[in-house]
Motif scaffolding. Structure first.
Motif, PDB file in Angstrom:
ATOM      1  N   VAL A   1     -19.463  81.942  44.473  1.00 21.79           N
ATOM      2  CA  VAL A   1     -18.665  82.441  45.361  1.00 21.79           C
ATOM      3  C   VAL A   1     -19.351  83.668  46.170  1.00 21.79           C
ATOM      4  N   ALA A   2     -20.520  84.401  45.719  1.00 21.09           N
ATOM      5  CA  ALA A   2     -21.159  85.330  46.417  1.00 21.09           C
ATOM      6  C   ALA A   2     -22.084  84.367  47.277  1.00 21.09           C
ATOM      7  N   HIS A   3     -22.663  83.482  46.906  1.00 23.87           N
ATOM      8  CA  HIS A   3     -23.468  82.704  47.867  1.00 23.87           C
ATOM      9  C   HIS A   3     -22.674  82.052  48.927  1.00 23.87           C
ATOM     10  N   ASP A   4     -21.284  81.637  48.570  1.00 19.35           N
ATOM     11  CA  ASP A   4     -20.546  81.196  49.621  1.00 19.35           C
ATOM     12  C   ASP A   4     -20.325  82.417  50.694  1.00 19.35           C
ATOM     13  N   LEU A   5     -20.171  83.516  50.474  1.00 14.90           N
ATOM     14  CA  LEU A   5     -19.622  84.668  51.242  1.00 14.90           C
ATOM     15  C   LEU A   5     -20.702  84.935  52.059  1.00 14.90           C
ATOM     16  N   GLU A   6     -22.143  84.876  51.428  1.00 11.55           N
ATOM     17  CA  GLU A   6     -23.466  85.396  52.210  1.00 11.55           C
ATOM     18  C   GLU A   6     -24.119  84.181  53.228  1.00 11.55           C
ATOM     19  N   ARG A   7     -23.208  83.308  53.066  1.00 17.08           N
ATOM     20  CA  ARG A   7     -23.679  81.983  53.892  1.00 17.08           C
ATOM     21  C   ARG A   7     -23.915  82.571  55.439  1.00 17.08           C
ATOM     22  N   PHE A   8     -25.044  82.244  55.898  1.00 12.88           N
ATOM     23  CA  PHE A   8     -25.798  82.257  57.182  1.00 12.88           C
ATOM     24  C   PHE A   8     -26.145  83.719  57.303  1.00 12.88           C
ATOM     25  N   LEU A   9     -25.806  84.643  56.600  1.00 16.21           N
ATOM     26  CA  LEU A   9     -26.364  86.021  56.605  1.00 16.21           C
ATOM     27  C   LEU A   9     -27.610  86.169  56.803  1.00 16.21           C
ATOM     28  N   LEU A  10     -28.347  85.352  55.987  1.00 13.99           N
ATOM     29  CA  LEU A  10     -30.041  85.454  55.996  1.00 13.99           C
ATOM     30  C   LEU A  10     -30.420  85.085  57.515  1.00 13.99           C
ATOM     31  N   SER A  11     -29.864  84.224  58.039  1.00 17.09           N
ATOM     32  CA  SER A  11     -30.180  83.593  59.214  1.00 17.09           C
ATOM     33  C   SER A  11     -29.919  84.417  60.239  1.00 17.09           C
ATOM     34  N   LEU A  12     -28.779  85.082  60.137  1.00 15.12           N
ATOM     35  CA  LEU A  12     -28.374  86.181  61.199  1.00 15.12           C
ATOM     36  C   LEU A  12     -29.580  87.279  61.200  1.00 15.12           C
ATOM     37  N   GLY A  13     -29.910  87.743  59.859  1.00 17.56           N
ATOM     38  CA  GLY A  13     -30.788  88.873  59.663  1.00 17.56           C
ATOM     39  C   GLY A  13     -32.025  88.299  60.223  1.00 17.56           C
ATOM     40  N   THR A  14     -32.723  87.193  60.165  1.00 20.61           N
ATOM     41  CA  THR A  14     -33.934  86.796  60.656  1.00 20.61           C
ATOM     42  C   THR A  14     -33.710  86.867  62.086  1.00 20.61           C
ATOM     43  N   ILE A  15     -32.897  86.284  62.766  1.00 18.56           N
ATOM     44  CA  ILE A  15     -32.749  86.551  64.160  1.00 18.56           C
ATOM     45  C   ILE A  15     -32.779  87.983  64.701  1.00 18.56           C
TER      46      ILE A  15
END
Length: 201
Positions: free
Chosen positions: A99-113
């Protein structure tokens, strides 16, 4: 707008793509991470009342699992109702990680941008400076080429910062929201285990 893009030169295009991706992620996460969708109010109490009245029937478990992230965790707890506390806790932890993995989806991409956007702007600055120096000659510089190089340098730097600032703000905002949700879901899971094993009413 088109004149601005032309003035900024080709280095602006990666920044435009990054800004579109950042906006898409922000709107998707704002919709997905709503509290009513992640942790519906009174879900644990409803599940326990249903469990007391009808027992651990498949419809209850399926409805919880498909309803929300918290429901997925509660469904696993109810599914392991007749197992030991350790087995139930282990199953809840595994589901909690998913569930934590699903909630954090795309956050790494946003941080990378947010991290890469200023670097892309800096790349545009360097390209603009190269154009400025390339326009110089022993007999004098070309004013039009000089102006173009300056515009490439300044527009890309500014646009890189404009993309990075909101991306970082929303990245931090979503990270805080996800962390708060995970703590609350963990508390609900612990309470469920204690109630099902008769340690709490």
């Amino acid at each position: 707008m088109l004149a601005l893009i032309e003035a900024a030169g080709w280095p602006i295009w990666p920044l435009i793509i990054a800004s579109i991706l950042a906006l898409a992620i922000i709107f998707e996460r704002l919709y997905t991470l709503r509290r009513t969708q992640v942790i519906p109010e009174g879900l644990l109490e409803q599940a326990l009342n249903n469990l007391r009245q009808h027992g651990p029937n498949p419809d209850l478990v399926r409805g919880l699992a498909e309803g929300s992230p918290l429901g997925r965790i509660l469904a696993v707890g109810i599914r392991n109702l007749h197992n030991s506390r350790e087995v139930m806790k282990e199953s809840l932890e595994e589901t909690g990680r998913a569930v934590a993995h699903d909630l954090e989806r795309f956050l790494l991409s946003l941080g990378t941008i947010a991290t890469v956007a200023p670097l892309l702007g800096l790349l545009g600055t360097v390209v603009g400076m190269i154009e400025i120096f390339g326009a110089q000659s022993p007999t004098g510089g070309n004013p039009a080429a000089l102006a173009h190089g300056i515009s490439v340098a300044l527009y890309n730097t500014a646009f890189g910062i404009i993309v990075a600032i909101p991306s970082m703000i929303f990245y931090r905002f979503f990270r805080g929201r996800v962390d708060a949700y995970l703590v609350e879901m963990e508390q609900n899971a612990v309470r469920l285990v204690e109630i099902l094993h008769g340690e709490r009413k």
